[in-house]
Scaffold this motif. Structure first.
Motif: not given
Length: 365
Positions: A334, A59, A210, A205, A207, A330-331
């Protein structure tokens, strides 16, 4: 023969090794060539395990100021567009309030961005190049131009509020009052890109959430920005002049809910879980409740000063919670390898079904 074999030819198979007592070959263990040994123990992979339990995707090193910056950028961009519309219709109170909101949100959002960068000079380093293929580079220049143009009408409005008592030379005051309108229009033109580029940045990104939602995130961020800027106008503007903000608040709230549902519907399984579980699920659920309440309040009770202010506060809270919820989701995407592996497999099957078999991705079960 591999390229490196040209430097040392492969060894011929060796015969059975005898032990010290002159007996036959050693019965235990696998055959190994001389000098070969395992430097790292073999990793035990199950269906979704990553290397030694580490996340497959790292992340970005972003903290809460980045989510705050995403929210304030939306408020600033939407308020700039509202200010242009208010100026065209002669709504001076709404124009004044939205101009001041634009500059304040842009300034505070820039402070949040600098806070996350750690040192102010890092912000200046972002302006050394302009690279169209980099959303961060383009966004930095949009933010810089937006902040500069929004300062001119904001200074003029503050000068008028104080009865032209700001310590300005006469020629500077005359120039600023003349430049306020074109600068405000330029700010409005930059408002939509400012509200949308952060979504493009997220989608660019690795991620999983996302990246998978890169087509839907801009619509969500723009509609959320519209709701937030309308909310700010409802809080600061009287009911006699808040008509455009009421309409924008109701439309923005409806668009926000539709964009969120559309994004969730188009995610590859099981990524939709990240929007309902854990901290992200709580944030996004609260955001939805605030947006619905704020939109209905603006539509039904926006002519009442108290209800209008409460509806505006709810719209801003919902937009802020949406940004924090998307960042947290998003965090979470991951942290579990399945959110990386399963969407990749699904996208590979879609390409293969469409006849796109020329890529190098060979993800398999």
């Amino acid at each position: 023969m591999a390229e490196f074999d040209g430097y040392r030819p492969p060894e011929e198979p060796r015969g059975p090794r005898r032990n010290k007592t002159g007996g036959g070959a050693k019965p235990q263990g696998k055959k190994r060539r001389r000098g070969e040994e395992l430097m790292v123990p073999k990793a035990d992979f199950t269906q979704y395990d990553s290397y030694y339990g580490k996340p497959i995707v790292k992340f970005p090193p972003w903290e809460w100021p980045i989510a705050g910056y995403f929210f304030l950028g939306g408020v600033a961009g939407g308020s700039a567009l509202l200010a242009v519309g208010a100026g065209l219709t002669g709504n001076r109170e709404l124009q004044r309030n939205t101009r001041l909101t634009t500059f304040a949100a842009a300034g505070l959002g820039s402070s949040f961005l600098i806070l996350d960068l750690g040192r102010p000079e890092r912000m200046l380093n972002m302006f050394r190049v302009f690279k169209l293929s980099s959303p961060m580079s383009v966004g930095s220049w949009i933010l810089g131009a937006f902040g500069s143009t929004s300062a001119v009408p904001a200074i003029v409005e503050m000068d008028k509020l104080t009865g032209e008592r700001l310590p300005l030379p006469d020629f500077a005051r005359s120039f600023l009052h003349w430049a306020a309108t074109p600068a405000g229009v330029a700010t409005g033109v930059l408002g939509a890109p400012l509200a949308a580029y952060t979504a493009v940045l997220l989608g660019n990104t690795s991620v999983p959430l996302w990246q998978d939602a890169h087509k839907e995130l801009p619509a969500l961020f723009v509609s959320s920005a519209a709701a937030a800027s309308a909310g700010a106008a409802l809080v600061t503007t009287s009911t006699r002049n808040n008509g455009p903000a009421r309409v924008l608040g109701a439309v923005g709230a409806a668009a926000d809910i539709l964009a969120s549902k559309n994004m969730e519907r188009n995610l590859h399984a099981p990524l939709e879980e990240t929007m309902h579980q854990g901290k992200a699920g709580k944030l996004l659920k609260a955001a939805e409740a605030c947006v619905i309440a704020g939109g209905l309040g603006a539509l039904v009770g926006g002519r009442n000063r108290v209800i209008a202010a409460l509806s505006g506060a709810a719209l801003m809270a919902g937009s802020c919670l949406t940004r924090f919820g998307i960042v947290q989701a998003g965090r979470q995407s991951t942290e579990d390898p399945k959110y990386v592996v399963e969407p990749q497999r699904a996208r590979l099957k879609e390409r293969q079904a469409a006849g796109q078999v020329g890529d190098s991705i060979t993800t398999a079960r």
